[in-house]
Design an enzyme around this catalytic site. Structure first.
Site, PDB file in Angstrom:
ATOM      1  N   CYS A  49     -40.280 -92.194 -82.107  1.00 17.13           N
ATOM      2  CA  CYS A  49     -41.105 -91.707 -83.220  1.00 17.13           C
ATOM      3  C   CYS A  49     -42.422 -92.488 -83.323  1.00 17.13           C
ATOM      4  O   CYS A  49     -42.413 -93.671 -83.654  1.00 17.13           O
ATOM      5  CB  CYS A  49     -40.286 -91.828 -84.505  1.00 17.13           C
ATOM      6  SG  CYS A  49     -41.216 -91.598 -86.017  1.00 17.13           S
ATOM      7  N   CYS A  76     -43.252 -93.889 -86.788  1.00 14.30           N
ATOM      8  CA  CYS A  76     -42.345 -95.011 -87.066  1.00 14.30           C
ATOM      9  C   CYS A  76     -42.919 -96.302 -86.481  1.00 14.30           C
ATOM     10  O   CYS A  76     -42.843 -97.365 -87.098  1.00 14.30           O
ATOM     11  CB  CYS A  76     -40.962 -94.760 -86.471  1.00 14.30           C
ATOM     12  SG  CYS A  76     -40.112 -93.325 -87.153  1.00 14.30           S
TER      13      CYS A  76
END
Length: 104
Positions: A29, A32
């Site tokens: 991600c 993230c």
């Protein structure tokens, strides 16, 4: 200091005597990875006042499912074992910090 949240330690941390901030993330991600250094900084700044944990949704999908995590990053804020606030998506440090201040 950041704590790795797992199925084994989650309940104890959630119900501990300090507020808990959990960053739900995954290695693949991009957003993230953008939030990760901010979370690490906040963990250091609030060390001893809150517990900051990271929960890999791939390794702990049971926790993610329990809280209906559908998008990552998602940050949940716990106080007295209950979710009191939530953020979805990458956010600037000041926004996350304001939510943490609300826990104290």
């Amino acid at each position: 200091m950041e704590v790795q949240i797992t199925t084994e330690n989650f309940e104890k941390l959630k119900n501990g005597n300090m507020p808990l901030v959990v960053d739900f993330w995954a290695t693949w991600c991009g957003p993230c990875r953008m939030v990760a250094p901010v979370i690490a900084e906040l963990a250091e700044e609030y060390d001893g006042r809150i517990v900051v944990g990271k929960c890999d949704v791939e390794e702990n999908d049971d926790i993610a499912m329990d809280f209906g995590i559908r998008s990552i990053p998602t940050i949940l804020f716990f106080k007295n074992g209950e979710v009191v606030d939530k953020m979805v998506g990458a956010a600037p440090k000041a926004k996350i910090q304001a939510k943490i201040e609300g826990l104290l």
